[in-house]
Write a protein that holds these residues in place. Sequence first.
Motif, PDB file in Angstrom:
ATOM      1  N   GLU A  13      91.398  -2.410  20.780  1.00 37.07           N
ATOM      2  CA  GLU A  13      91.506  -1.847  19.428  1.00 37.07           C
ATOM      3  C   GLU A  13      91.511  -0.316  19.483  1.00 37.07           C
ATOM      4  O   GLU A  13      92.276   0.338  18.759  1.00 37.07           O
ATOM      5  CB  GLU A  13      90.341  -2.373  18.567  1.00 37.07           C
ATOM      6  CG  GLU A  13      90.382  -1.988  17.114  1.00 37.07           C
ATOM      7  CD  GLU A  13      91.636  -2.450  16.350  1.00 37.07           C
ATOM      8  OE1 GLU A  13      92.456  -3.186  16.926  1.00 37.07           O
ATOM      9  OE2 GLU A  13      91.792  -2.045  15.189  1.00 37.07           O
ATOM     10  N   ILE A  14      90.702   0.250  20.355  1.00 31.20           N
ATOM     11  CA  ILE A  14      90.697   1.715  20.498  1.00 31.20           C
ATOM     12  C   ILE A  14      92.061   2.186  21.013  1.00 31.20           C
ATOM     13  O   ILE A  14      92.607   3.189  20.543  1.00 31.20           O
ATOM     14  CB  ILE A  14      89.525   2.164  21.416  1.00 31.20           C
ATOM     15  CG1 ILE A  14      88.195   1.952  20.668  1.00 31.20           C
ATOM     16  CG2 ILE A  14      89.685   3.616  21.852  1.00 31.20           C
ATOM     17  CD1 ILE A  14      86.958   2.136  21.514  1.00 31.20           C
ATOM     18  N   ALA A  15      92.629   1.437  21.941  1.00 33.20           N
ATOM     19  CA  ALA A  15      93.967   1.783  22.452  1.00 33.20           C
ATOM     20  C   ALA A  15      95.007   1.683  21.336  1.00 33.20           C
ATOM     21  O   ALA A  15      95.878   2.544  21.192  1.00 33.20           O
ATOM     22  CB  ALA A  15      94.340   0.861  23.612  1.00 33.20           C
ATOM     23  N   ARG A  16      94.904   0.643  20.531  1.00 30.20           N
ATOM     24  CA  ARG A  16      95.864   0.462  19.435  1.00 30.20           C
ATOM     25  C   ARG A  16      95.735   1.603  18.417  1.00 30.20           C
ATOM     26  O   ARG A  16      96.737   2.142  17.939  1.00 30.20           O
ATOM     27  CB  ARG A  16      95.619  -0.887  18.741  1.00 30.20           C
ATOM     28  CG  ARG A  16      96.726  -1.315  17.806  1.00 30.20           C
ATOM     29  CD  ARG A  16      96.356  -2.577  17.040  1.00 30.20           C
ATOM     30  NE  ARG A  16      95.236  -2.393  16.126  1.00 30.20           N
ATOM     31  CZ  ARG A  16      95.317  -1.793  14.941  1.00 30.20           C
ATOM     32  NH1 ARG A  16      96.467  -1.318  14.520  1.00 30.20           N
ATOM     33  NH2 ARG A  16      94.240  -1.657  14.180  1.00 30.20           N
ATOM     34  N   LEU A  17      94.505   1.992  18.134  1.00 32.72           N
ATOM     35  CA  LEU A  17      94.293   3.067  17.165  1.00 32.72           C
ATOM     36  C   LEU A  17      94.817   4.414  17.686  1.00 32.72           C
ATOM     37  O   LEU A  17      95.070   5.332  16.906  1.00 32.72           O
ATOM     38  CB  LEU A  17      92.799   3.181  16.813  1.00 32.72           C
ATOM     39  CG  LEU A  17      92.227   2.038  15.974  1.00 32.72           C
ATOM     40  CD1 LEU A  17      90.705   2.158  15.855  1.00 32.72           C
ATOM     41  CD2 LEU A  17      92.868   2.020  14.587  1.00 32.72           C
ATOM     42  N   ALA A  18      94.980   4.508  18.997  1.00 36.61           N
ATOM     43  CA  ALA A  18      95.489   5.763  19.586  1.00 36.61           C
ATOM     44  C   ALA A  18      97.013   5.853  19.520  1.00 36.61           C
ATOM     45  O   ALA A  18      97.585   6.902  19.834  1.00 36.61           O
ATOM     46  CB  ALA A  18      95.013   5.878  21.036  1.00 36.61           C
ATOM     47  N   GLU A  19      97.666   4.780  19.112  1.00 40.49           N
ATOM     48  CA  GLU A  19      99.136   4.762  19.178  1.00 40.49           C
ATOM     49  C   GLU A  19      99.823   5.797  18.278  1.00 40.49           C
ATOM     50  O   GLU A  19     100.708   6.520  18.752  1.00 40.49           O
ATOM     51  CB  GLU A  19      99.654   3.341  18.890  1.00 40.49           C
ATOM     52  CG  GLU A  19      99.350   2.391  20.038  1.00 40.49           C
ATOM     53  CD  GLU A  19      99.846   0.972  19.793  1.00 40.49           C
ATOM     54  OE1 GLU A  19     100.469   0.725  18.732  1.00 40.49           O
ATOM     55  OE2 GLU A  19      99.608   0.112  20.671  1.00 40.49           O
ATOM     56  N   PRO A  20      99.471   5.903  16.994  1.00 41.10           N
ATOM     57  CA  PRO A  20     100.194   6.876  16.150  1.00 41.10           C
ATOM     58  C   PRO A  20     100.109   8.314  16.685  1.00 41.10           C
ATOM     59  O   PRO A  20     101.123   9.020  16.751  1.00 41.10           O
ATOM     60  CB  PRO A  20      99.508   6.744  14.786  1.00 41.10           C
ATOM     61  CG  PRO A  20      98.865   5.396  14.794  1.00 41.10           C
ATOM     62  CD  PRO A  20      98.485   5.131  16.216  1.00 41.10           C
ATOM     63  N   ALA A  21      98.912   8.728  17.071  1.00 38.29           N
ATOM     64  CA  ALA A  21      98.748  10.103  17.577  1.00 38.29           C
ATOM     65  C   ALA A  21      99.469  10.287  18.908  1.00 38.29           C
ATOM     66  O   ALA A  21      99.994  11.372  19.198  1.00 38.29           O
ATOM     67  CB  ALA A  21      97.260  10.421  17.731  1.00 38.29           C
ATOM     68  N   SER A  22      99.513   9.215  19.711  1.00 40.35           N
ATOM     69  CA  SER A  22     100.199   9.295  21.004  1.00 40.35           C
ATOM     70  C   SER A  22     101.709   9.416  20.797  1.00 40.35           C
ATOM     71  O   SER A  22     102.393  10.135  21.532  1.00 40.35           O
ATOM     72  CB  SER A  22      99.884   8.055  21.846  1.00 40.35           C
ATOM     73  OG  SER A  22      98.502   7.950  22.065  1.00 40.35           O
ATOM     74  N   LYS A  23     102.224   8.708  19.788  1.00 35.42           N
ATOM     75  CA  LYS A  23     103.653   8.796  19.492  1.00 35.42           C
ATOM     76  C   LYS A  23     104.014  10.209  19.029  1.00 35.42           C
ATOM     77  O   LYS A  23     105.027  10.770  19.434  1.00 35.42           O
ATOM     78  CB  LYS A  23     104.037   7.761  18.422  1.00 35.42           C
ATOM     79  CG  LYS A  23     104.080   6.342  18.984  1.00 35.42           C
ATOM     80  CD  LYS A  23     104.106   5.291  17.919  1.00 35.42           C
ATOM     81  CE  LYS A  23     105.415   5.291  17.154  1.00 35.42           C
ATOM     82  NZ  LYS A  23     105.625   4.055  16.383  1.00 35.42           N
TER      83      LYS A  23
ATOM     84  N   ALA B  66     102.797   4.868  27.206  1.00 27.02           N
ATOM     85  CA  ALA B  66     101.757   4.060  27.865  1.00 27.02           C
ATOM     86  C   ALA B  66     100.730   4.929  28.588  1.00 27.02           C
ATOM     87  O   ALA B  66      99.548   4.571  28.669  1.00 27.02           O
ATOM     88  CB  ALA B  66     102.416   3.087  28.846  1.00 27.02           C
ATOM     89  N   LEU B  67     101.181   6.076  29.078  1.00 26.28           N
ATOM     90  CA  LEU B  67     100.272   6.963  29.814  1.00 26.28           C
ATOM     91  C   LEU B  67      99.041   7.322  28.975  1.00 26.28           C
ATOM     92  O   LEU B  67      97.943   7.497  29.509  1.00 26.28           O
ATOM     93  CB  LEU B  67     101.016   8.250  30.220  1.00 26.28           C
ATOM     94  CG  LEU B  67     100.229   9.222  31.073  1.00 26.28           C
ATOM     95  CD1 LEU B  67     100.285   8.820  32.539  1.00 26.28           C
ATOM     96  CD2 LEU B  67     100.739  10.655  30.902  1.00 26.28           C
ATOM     97  N   LEU B  68      99.247   7.431  27.666  1.00 25.33           N
ATOM     98  CA  LEU B  68      98.142   7.849  26.802  1.00 25.33           C
ATOM     99  C   LEU B  68      97.303   6.686  26.287  1.00 25.33           C
ATOM    100  O   LEU B  68      96.135   6.872  25.944  1.00 25.33           O
ATOM    101  CB  LEU B  68      98.682   8.660  25.609  1.00 25.33           C
ATOM    102  CG  LEU B  68      99.361   9.985  25.945  1.00 25.33           C
ATOM    103  CD1 LEU B  68      99.758  10.732  24.677  1.00 25.33           C
ATOM    104  CD2 LEU B  68      98.442  10.867  26.782  1.00 25.33           C
TER     105      LEU B  68
END
Length: 223
Positions: free
Chosen positions: A58-68, A101-103
């Motif tokens: 879930e933490i990884a999923r929540l990081a997706e918008p900022a990573s994009k 994916a790196l992030l």
Amino acid sequence: MDCYEVMRTTFSAREFTGEALSDDALYEILDHARFAPSGGNRQGGRVIVVRNQITKNEIARLAEPASKRYAAQLSAGEGPWNSVIPSGVSDETIERTPVPALLTEPLRRADLLLIFVVDLRVVAATDQSLDRVGIVGGASIYPLVWNTLLAARSAGFGGTLTTISVASEPQVKALLDIPTPFAIAAVVPLGKPVKQLTRLRRLAVEDFTFTERFGGSPFDPAE
Ligand SMILES: Cc1cc2nc3c(=O)[nH]c(=O)nc-3n(C[C@H](O)[C@H](O)[C@H](O)COP(=O)(O)O)c2cc1C
């Protein structure tokens, strides 16, 4: 490994073997790291140890918008997430950008995540009235974060100081029951690194120092 070698070789580990980092080993790492300084020695830092895979996902999923956004800005030649130069990258472009994916993957695949939070009620932010992004508040928590990574390196483990999750702070705080006056400073994926990198690309002393004033000659004892 002596102190200088640890300082010179603590790299950002993002791939992990899956070998366990035991609670005992983690306790020892944190027991060394806790000697980090904080403003007024107020010690407002708190660390949440996350091993639960569902929570990590879930933490990884929540990081997706900022990573994009990070990846989209990087592709456009911008300094990602900088607070000074306005971004020319549109929301549509960010939306279309694949998740880098790196992030996000290290957050999913690390043996554990350390969530570093700090109690803002005990942080002296002496730059709070300045017309720029706050920088001083972080100084009361990042020494603890870095000490942890140094101690982990010394013990043969590794991780990365990541801040991408902070862009989704409200959701991460809700997920982990973090109370209001606490701010998230970093999420550190930790484990046994696949590779042991030893050579870091960093500026030489002459390249980041000045004498007497900004723009003065580089600090160089040979000159
Ligand atoms: C303040 C700060 C924030 C960072 N945030 C992230 C992050 O969100 N995700 C990530 O993968 N790496 C993050 N990093 C790690 C840097 O990308 C890394 O230190 C840099 O690329 C140099 O790599 P090296 O340490 O292996 O030499 C961060 C590092 C710092 C100091």
